[in-house]
Write a protein that holds these residues in place. Sequence first.
Motif, PDB file in Angstrom:
ATOM      1  N   THR A  36       0.837  -1.207   0.000  1.00 38.48           N
ATOM      2  CA  THR A  36       0.000   0.000   0.000  1.00 38.48           C
ATOM      3  C   THR A  36       0.868   1.252   0.000  1.00 38.48           C
ATOM      4  O   THR A  36       0.598   2.214  -0.741  1.00 38.48           O
ATOM      5  CB  THR A  36      -0.940   0.001   1.212  1.00 38.48           C
ATOM      6  N   ILE A  37       1.905   1.258   0.817  1.00 41.66           N
ATOM      7  CA  ILE A  37       2.847   2.384   0.832  1.00 41.66           C
ATOM      8  C   ILE A  37       3.485   2.560  -0.548  1.00 41.66           C
ATOM      9  O   ILE A  37       3.597   3.687  -1.072  1.00 41.66           O
ATOM     10  CB  ILE A  37       3.937   2.168   1.896  1.00 41.66           C
ATOM     11  N   ALA A  39       2.289   1.629  -3.415  1.00 40.54           N
ATOM     12  CA  ALA A  39       1.273   2.106  -4.358  1.00 40.54           C
ATOM     13  C   ALA A  39       1.022   3.606  -4.186  1.00 40.54           C
ATOM     14  O   ALA A  39       0.837   4.335  -5.172  1.00 40.54           O
ATOM     15  CB  ALA A  39      -0.018   1.324  -4.163  1.00 40.54           C
ATOM     16  N   ASP A  40       1.024   4.075  -2.942  1.00 41.02           N
ATOM     17  CA  ASP A  40       0.818   5.504  -2.685  1.00 41.02           C
ATOM     18  C   ASP A  40       1.981   6.338  -3.230  1.00 41.02           C
ATOM     19  O   ASP A  40       1.771   7.439  -3.760  1.00 41.02           O
ATOM     20  CB  ASP A  40       0.650   5.754  -1.190  1.00 41.02           C
ATOM     21  N   ILE A  41       3.189   5.820  -3.103  1.00 44.55           N
ATOM     22  CA  ILE A  41       4.356   6.533  -3.628  1.00 44.55           C
ATOM     23  C   ILE A  41       4.266   6.627  -5.155  1.00 44.55           C
ATOM     24  O   ILE A  41       4.525   7.683  -5.749  1.00 44.55           O
ATOM     25  CB  ILE A  41       5.653   5.833  -3.200  1.00 44.55           C
ATOM     26  N   TYR A  43       1.559   6.578  -6.898  1.00 43.88           N
ATOM     27  CA  TYR A  43       0.470   7.519  -7.203  1.00 43.88           C
ATOM     28  C   TYR A  43       0.962   8.969  -7.130  1.00 43.88           C
ATOM     29  O   TYR A  43       0.654   9.796  -8.004  1.00 43.88           O
ATOM     30  CB  TYR A  43      -0.681   7.297  -6.236  1.00 43.88           C
ATOM     31  N   LEU A  44       1.745   9.276  -6.082  1.00 50.92           N
ATOM     32  CA  LEU A  44       2.266  10.638  -5.930  1.00 50.92           C
ATOM     33  C   LEU A  44       3.207  11.000  -7.078  1.00 50.92           C
ATOM     34  O   LEU A  44       3.181  12.126  -7.585  1.00 50.92           O
ATOM     35  CB  LEU A  44       2.991  10.765  -4.586  1.00 50.92           C
ATOM     36  N   LYS A  47       1.146  11.780 -10.110  1.00 48.98           N
ATOM     37  CA  LYS A  47       0.530  13.109 -10.003  1.00 48.98           C
ATOM     38  C   LYS A  47       1.550  14.209 -10.307  1.00 48.98           C
ATOM     39  O   LYS A  47       1.242  15.184 -11.009  1.00 48.98           O
ATOM     40  CB  LYS A  47      -0.043  13.302  -8.601  1.00 48.98           C
ATOM     41  N   THR A  53      -4.385   9.215 -13.716  1.00 48.43           N
ATOM     42  CA  THR A  53      -4.530   8.362 -12.529  1.00 48.43           C
ATOM     43  C   THR A  53      -5.965   7.873 -12.330  1.00 48.43           C
ATOM     44  O   THR A  53      -6.282   7.321 -11.286  1.00 48.43           O
ATOM     45  CB  THR A  53      -4.091   9.138 -11.273  1.00 48.43           C
ATOM     46  N   ALA A  57      -6.535   3.759  -8.919  1.00 49.98           N
ATOM     47  CA  ALA A  57      -6.991   3.315  -7.606  1.00 49.98           C
ATOM     48  C   ALA A  57      -7.496   1.873  -7.636  1.00 49.98           C
ATOM     49  O   ALA A  57      -7.103   1.042  -6.808  1.00 49.98           O
ATOM     50  CB  ALA A  57      -8.069   4.245  -7.078  1.00 49.98           C
ATOM     51  N   SER A  60      -4.523  -0.527  -8.554  1.00 48.55           N
ATOM     52  CA  SER A  60      -3.560  -0.701  -7.469  1.00 48.55           C
ATOM     53  C   SER A  60      -4.127  -1.555  -6.345  1.00 48.55           C
ATOM     54  O   SER A  60      -3.408  -2.349  -5.735  1.00 48.55           O
ATOM     55  CB  SER A  60      -3.102   0.652  -6.927  1.00 48.55           C
TER      56      SER A  60
END
Length: 328
Positions: A36-37, A39-41, A43-44, A47, A53, A57, A60
């Motif tokens: 999850t971490i 995937a968030d990185i 995503y950032l 962006k 994007t 969601a 991922s």
Amino acid sequence: ITVPLSFLKRKYTFQNIIYDAGSYWMGVFVYLFLFTIAADIIYLVMKLLSLPTKQYASFSGVAIIVLTAIVVVCGAINAANIKVTRYEAREESLSEPLRVALISDIHIGAIGIESRLPKIVDSVNAENADIICIAGDIFNNDFSAIKDPDFIREQFSRLNASHGVYACLGNHDCGDGFEDMLELLRASGIRLLSEESELVGGKCIVVGRADGSPVTASGGTRRGAFADIEIDNPDGLPVIVLDHNPARLGEYGAGVSYLLCGHTHKGQIFPGSLITKAMYEHDYGRYQRNADSPTVFVSSGVGYWGPPLRVGSNSEIVVIDLAPDAAE
């Protein structure tokens, strides 16, 4: 909630189910969190680069679940397999070769270990060792968690080495049923050494240390200074020390030939290996601090604690061949 419940004593069927589910969930949770971490990185970064994007969601989320499932399944399969790690060392004080088999961190009472014990014993016996050494954490805190102590005794009694089986205790060899643990080892023919030494077959001297953790010390012999242990060695035989935790390498000097440890599990599951590397001077494998220090062998353990998984580490038996003419 299953994670804290996994620490319950395993006396009842319902608690067994919760314990087993919680043990697996500990591993699942770690990798769900890590992916999850990640995937968030990603995503950032997307962006920041103004990449689309819209579908990320949902994609991922599926990817996190699939990757976690793959890692957990592969980790469980890897934990069930046993690897033999071999080392050679030159020992001029020996007149003939000496084979030492080292196992540690069996954690009897942890999920699945009882059913795996015959395989562990068979694998150790297949190495035809002269001495078998067990470097602590034989049990998993609670003797009542063992379903069939007689079966464990029978399996341990099958360990076969020409000069015997020797053990020290670890930080998990404590808690409820501590005296039962000691009695099981005695009945199995395993020689437990705690702040004492023993001449083994005229070939070497084995020294067993008490674990330094406060919990273990409260049940057994308290750890003292290594210099206080009586070691009678007029013939200059190799001295092999069993010390569960490799955190105290500085205690040993030229008077010790080999130091055999466990405890670290080599992190057991990634990124645990990064943590153990940061915590210990030496967390796995072969090591010598300097010419006046013993050769250290740290095993990743043949069992596991918590989640029954191995990711980035192996369940292993260590075989050390000592010979006057062996190459380093």
